[in-house]
Each structure stands twice: as C-alpha cells, then as structure tokens.
Write a protein that holds these residues in place. Structure first.
Motif, short mmCIF file in Angstrom:
data_model
loop_
_atom_site.label_atom_id
_atom_site.label_comp_id
_atom_site.label_asym_id
_atom_site.label_seq_id
_atom_site.Cartn_x
_atom_site.Cartn_y
_atom_site.Cartn_z
N ALA A 85 12.96 -71.17 60.81
CA ALA A 85 14.26 -71.75 59.83
C ALA A 85 13.95 -73.00 59.59
O ALA A 85 13.38 -74.00 59.53
N PRO A 86 13.50 -72.78 57.60
CA PRO A 86 13.39 -74.39 57.28
C PRO A 86 14.58 -75.12 57.55
O PRO A 86 15.34 -75.43 57.35
N GLU A 87 13.87 -76.18 57.70
CA GLU A 87 14.92 -77.19 57.78
C GLU A 87 15.26 -77.87 56.25
O GLU A 87 14.18 -78.24 55.80
N ALA A 88 16.34 -78.40 55.91
CA ALA A 88 16.80 -78.54 54.15
C ALA A 88 16.14 -80.10 54.20
O ALA A 88 16.56 -81.20 55.57
N SER A 89 15.61 -80.44 53.53
CA SER A 89 14.67 -81.82 52.86
C SER A 89 16.08 -82.69 52.87
O SER A 89 17.21 -81.82 52.22
N PRO A 90 15.93 -84.11 53.44
CA PRO A 90 17.40 -85.06 53.33
C PRO A 90 16.53 -85.31 51.46
O PRO A 90 16.20 -85.15 50.27
N ALA A 91 18.18 -84.83 50.39
CA ALA A 91 18.78 -85.98 49.30
C ALA A 91 18.03 -86.89 49.39
O ALA A 91 17.79 -88.07 49.68
N PRO A 92 17.15 -87.39 47.66
CA PRO A 92 16.33 -88.57 47.70
C PRO A 92 17.36 -89.82 47.67
O PRO A 92 18.82 -89.25 47.20
N SER A 93 16.48 -90.14 48.45
CA SER A 93 17.50 -92.15 47.84
C SER A 93 17.63 -92.04 46.65
O SER A 93 16.70 -91.69 45.85
N LYS A 94 18.37 -93.33 46.66
CA LYS A 94 18.43 -93.63 44.98
C LYS A 94 17.72 -94.67 44.55
O LYS A 94 16.90 -94.48 43.08
N GLU A 95 16.74 -95.17 45.29
CA GLU A 95 15.46 -95.62 45.06
C GLU A 95 14.70 -94.74 44.98
O GLU A 95 13.95 -95.13 43.75
N GLU A 96 14.56 -93.88 44.99
CA GLU A 96 13.25 -92.47 44.89
C GLU A 96 14.23 -92.00 43.50
O GLU A 96 12.79 -91.78 42.59
N LEU A 97 14.75 -91.68 43.11
CA LEU A 97 15.98 -91.27 42.34
C LEU A 97 15.60 -92.26 41.04
O LEU A 97 14.89 -91.58 39.60
N LEU A 98 15.52 -93.55 40.97
CA LEU A 98 15.34 -94.27 39.76
C LEU A 98 13.42 -94.45 39.86
O LEU A 98 13.17 -94.62 38.76
N LEU A 99 12.39 -94.33 40.94
CA LEU A 99 11.16 -94.33 40.53
C LEU A 99 10.92 -93.06 39.98
O LEU A 99 10.00 -92.67 39.22
N ALA A 100 11.72 -91.67 40.04
CA ALA A 100 10.99 -90.70 39.49
C ALA A 100 11.73 -90.74 37.66
O ALA A 100 10.68 -90.13 37.08
N GLU A 101 12.62 -91.56 38.33
CA GLU A 101 13.46 -91.68 36.18
C GLU A 101 12.19 -92.43 35.36
O GLU A 101 12.03 -92.23 34.40
N ILE A 102 11.53 -93.80 36.18
CA ILE A 102 10.66 -94.67 35.24
C ILE A 102 9.30 -94.09 35.74
O ILE A 102 8.97 -94.15 34.30
N ARG A 103 8.81 -92.80 36.21
CA ARG A 103 7.74 -91.76 36.94
C ARG A 103 7.95 -91.24 34.99
O ARG A 103 7.19 -90.95 33.92
N ASP A 104 8.89 -90.49 34.77
CA ASP A 104 9.26 -89.51 33.76
C ASP A 104 9.05 -90.13 32.31
O ASP A 104 8.27 -90.09 31.11
N LEU A 105 10.19 -91.67 32.64
CA LEU A 105 9.99 -91.97 31.41
C LEU A 105 8.40 -92.72 30.75
O LEU A 105 8.07 -92.84 29.44
N LEU A 106 7.22 -93.19 32.09
CA LEU A 106 6.25 -93.63 31.47
C LEU A 106 5.41 -92.63 30.87
O LEU A 106 4.73 -92.15 29.55
N LYS A 107 5.74 -91.19 31.67
CA LYS A 107 5.02 -89.93 31.44
C LYS A 107 5.74 -89.96 29.64
O LYS A 107 4.56 -89.08 28.57
N GLU A 108 6.33 -89.72 28.58
CA GLU A 108 7.35 -89.65 28.07
C GLU A 108 6.42 -90.74 26.57
O GLU A 108 5.91 -90.01 25.73
N THR A 109 6.15 -91.88 27.34
CA THR A 109 5.46 -92.87 26.09
C THR A 109 4.07 -92.58 25.87
O THR A 109 3.53 -93.27 24.84
N ARG A 110 3.78 -91.93 26.92
CA ARG A 110 2.14 -91.99 26.73
C ARG A 110 1.85 -91.20 25.45
O ARG A 110 1.64 -90.28 24.69
#
Length: 134
Positions: A109-134
C-alpha cells in the motif's frame, strides 16, 4: 529485585500471556482434529477399504503368556496420528500464508507523500518563472 517480583514481571508480560493462550487453544484444536480424523474421516475410509477399523490395526510381536500382556505394534493409531499431524500442519500453513498475504498488502500500500512545504512551493514557483524567461 526480589525473585518473586522478577517472576511477577515475567509472568504478567503480554508475550507470556499470549503464548499461554496459544498453547491452550492449540491443545483444544489438536483434540478437535483428532476427533475429526478418528470419528469423521477414517470410518468412511475404513468402509471403502472393506470395513477396516484403523484404530485396531496392529501387529502382534509376542502373544500374551499367563498374566503378561501381549507385545503389540499399533500401527493403526500411528496412521491416525500422522493424518492428525498432516491436517494440523496444513491448517497452520494456511494461517501463516493468510497472514503473510495481509502483510504483503500492507507493505504494498503506497504511503501518501507529505504535502510540499512553503519553501518547496516557493522554489518550484521560482523555477517555473525562470523557465518561462528563457
């Protein structure tokens, strides 16, 4: 620590009590299986084999003389005991197999992965913005 207190601590532990319950149930189950084999299974088999009573099957090694009893090898009782053992072993095997199946299902039975922290969400958002600007 006194010996009585040490014994009390040992006897009250859950494992000892569980083991005692298992032994009592196992002994009762053994009696049930013996009765099932001797009283339910073997009579029809005996009838199919020409009216043989397995509990009375024996070989006389030495006849009774005066007050000395005969020396007998009771192989019929031994056969009944082997059948008892086979049934009990099969039931225990099936119980262990069922327990192992349940354990495998729990492990798979797969264990539910924990929700990403605020820092991880912020880093993912920054990553996505950097991809868009290239």
């Amino acid at each position: 620590m006194s010996m009585m207190k040490e014994f009390k601590d040992f006897a009250i532990k859950g494992n000892v009590v569980d083991m005692a319950v298992g032994i009592v149930i196992g002994a009762a189950f053994g009696k049930i299986v013996s009765s099932f084999v001797g009283d339910v299974i073997m009579p029809p088999i005996g009838v199919l084999l020409g009216g043989v009573d397995f509990s009375n099957l024996s070989i006389i090694v030495k006849e009774a003389v005066d007050k000395k009893p005969a020396v007998i090898i009771s192989y019929g009782k031994f056969l009944l005991t082997i059948i008892d053992f086979t049934i009990i072993a099969f039931v225990v095997f099936m119980a262990v197999k069922a327990i192992n199946t349940l354990r495998k299902k729990e492990a798979a039975a797969p264990e539910a992965s924990p929700a990403p922290s605020k820092e991880e969400l912020l880093l993912a958002e920054i990553r996505d913005l950097l991809k868009e600007t290239r």
